[in-house]
Design a protein around this motif. Structure first.
Motif: not given
Length: 469
Positions: A86-87, A91, A125, A127, A285
């Motif tokens: 996932t995004e 990170q 990544p 969504p 998020y």
């Protein structure tokens, strides 16, 4: 193309850690997670011991090390495919693996840097809720919210006309910051975690008040409160809750003569501090409640009483001050299972004094120091249950456990038995098969019995060996 699918388990079948599962269709396959082994499952040799030539992609459910810690070894073994996540996980993942590689003595620092650079090039990544097809295969997948930590997901896979859901780790309801778990759609096979398959947690609704009361009672003893916490997820939950207590009850006494709004909250974990900064950068998020606090001008992960300990030198100074000062403080330090990290130095100094209190807020795997402390040390209010000769081994040295020991299950990032059952039963129509992984044997057996009772006609199996089919 063949219509058969093959599911294999390369980890998290003999215990809670090392999650790594494979979905194969014909000559192609994908991996779901590639995690580190800890506690009873611990392995010295982390080299990849299964075939990877046919693996077209790695799909990451979330970035806890028991789900991603073996990725460097997968890359060393020659995996050059995409790493989908996932995004938010995209990170958080580099920070987690950079920290994990610090404790690796197999490769040089230069090799560690090369591994991290390679991994970052391979990260893709995605969504939530967006289907991703793998070219040249009959496999597609998408991420859905799992409610466990920021960026966590369960994975829906479609292949050969069938649908398989890999749960990753399912979170509990009412988690700070985290969006709730998305109800699962119909599937043929569910691969379900079972960390707490044999029990439920304390209510999460009133846990902030229970944490407040427990900390106040601990300080009545005149010592220090130490909370071993996982750097990702649990630490941010605790900071969020402590900020809420300070906001709502700032004038109440946390300790004799010291109100909550004057109490030092010490975060002594460079990784946790770095991840907390990343959490703050990922506000989009957060769940609605947490975003509303920001609109009110509050900073649930960066409040005035929070003291961040950065360098190792500052850490040693902080430990010395905590031991020699009578000023009360709440210290949050990693690692969560006390198997390493800065919490070990605090434990060495604090465990022997009955005035100190250790609060555990997360799962303690078998054969970890945290598990030994929880099961052997004096329980608050139940001193007669303590082992009079209790000790724990830290850095090859024995330390007596005299401090008061507390466990708050309401802070677990994992769903309890009821949450796992509700997740499975929400699948309508029910899957034909459920495979229980990521749990100790008793937890899996208990969950298996309940699922068979609640979902007659569904085959509920427990793979007991690696590569179980």
């Amino acid at each position: 193309m063949t219509t058969d699918i093959d599911i294999k388990h390369h980890g998290a079948v003999l215990g809670v850690t090392g999650s790594c599962h494979e979905l194969r269709v014909g000559d192609s396959g994908i991996l779901i997670d590639c995690g580190l082994f800890q506690g009873t499952d611990f392995r010295e040799d982390l080299d990849i011991d299964f075939e990877i030539e046919h693996i077209r992609a790695l799909v990451v459910t979330h970035v806890h090390v028991d789900h991603v810690g073996r990725i460097p070894y997968l890359l060393i073994a020659g995996f050059k495919g995409p790493i989908f996540c996932t995004e938010p996980s995209a990170q958080l993942l580099p920070a987690m693996l950079e920290d994990a590689l610090k404790f690796n003595d197999k490769y040089s620092k230069q090799q560690d840097k090369q591994i991290l650079r390679q991994m970052e090039r391979q990260i893709r990544p995605l969504p939530y809720e967006q289907w991703q097809s793998l070219l040249g295969t009959d496999i597609r997948f998408r991420f859905q919210h799992a409610g466990h930590i920021l960026g966590s997901a369960y994975v829906e896979c479609e292949a050969a006309g069938q649908r398989v859901i890999f749960s990753g780790d399912i979170g509990a309801p009412n988690s700070p910051l985290i969006i709730e778990t998305t109800p699962p759609p119909p599937c043929d096979v569910l691969v379900l975690e079972s960390t707490y398959g044999d029990r439920d947690h304390q209510s999460r609704v009133d846990r902030r008040l229970r944490l407040k009361a427990l900390v106040e009672q601990c300080f009545a003893d005149g010592g220090t409160v130490l909370i071993p916490a996982f750097s990702l997820g649990r630490t941010q939950d605790l900071l969020y809750e402590l900020e809420g207590i300070i906001h709502d009850f700032g004038q109440d006494l946390a300790a004799p003569g010291i109100p909550w709004n004057k109490l030092d909250i010490i975060l002594d974990s460079p990784l946790a501090a770095k991840l907390t900064d990343l959490y703050r950068s990922l506000k989009s998020y957060w769940n609605e409640e947490a975003r509303d606090l920001l609109k009110q001008g509050r900073q649930p992960l960066a409040f005035d009483q929070l003291i961040i300990v950065d360098s190792h030198e500052d850490h040693l100074i902080c430990v010395e001050k905590i031991v020699n000062s009578s000023k009360p403080a709440v210290v949050i330090a990693g690692s969560g299972m006390c198997a390493g990290g800065r919490v070990v130095n605090y434990l060495k100094e604090l465990l022997g004094d009955p005035h100190n209190d250790i609060i555990f807020v997360g799962f303690q795997a078998e054969d970890t120091p945290g598990r030994v402390i929880v099961e052997s040390g004096p329980r608050f209010g139940e001193p007669e249950q303590a082992d009079r000769f209790a000790w724990v081994e830290l850095d090859d040295e024995r330390f007596e456990i005299n401090a008061q020991i507390h466990k708050m299950n309401g802070y677990s990032a994992h769903g309890g038995q009821t949450d796992l059952i509700n997740f499975a039963m929400a699948i309508d129509p029910h899957p034909r098969q459920i495979r229980l992984v990521h749990g100790e044997t008793d937890a899996k057996l208990a969950l298996q019995a309940r699922l068979q009772e609640k979902m007659p006609g569904v085959e509920v199996i427990i793979p007991f060996t690696e590569d179980a089919e």
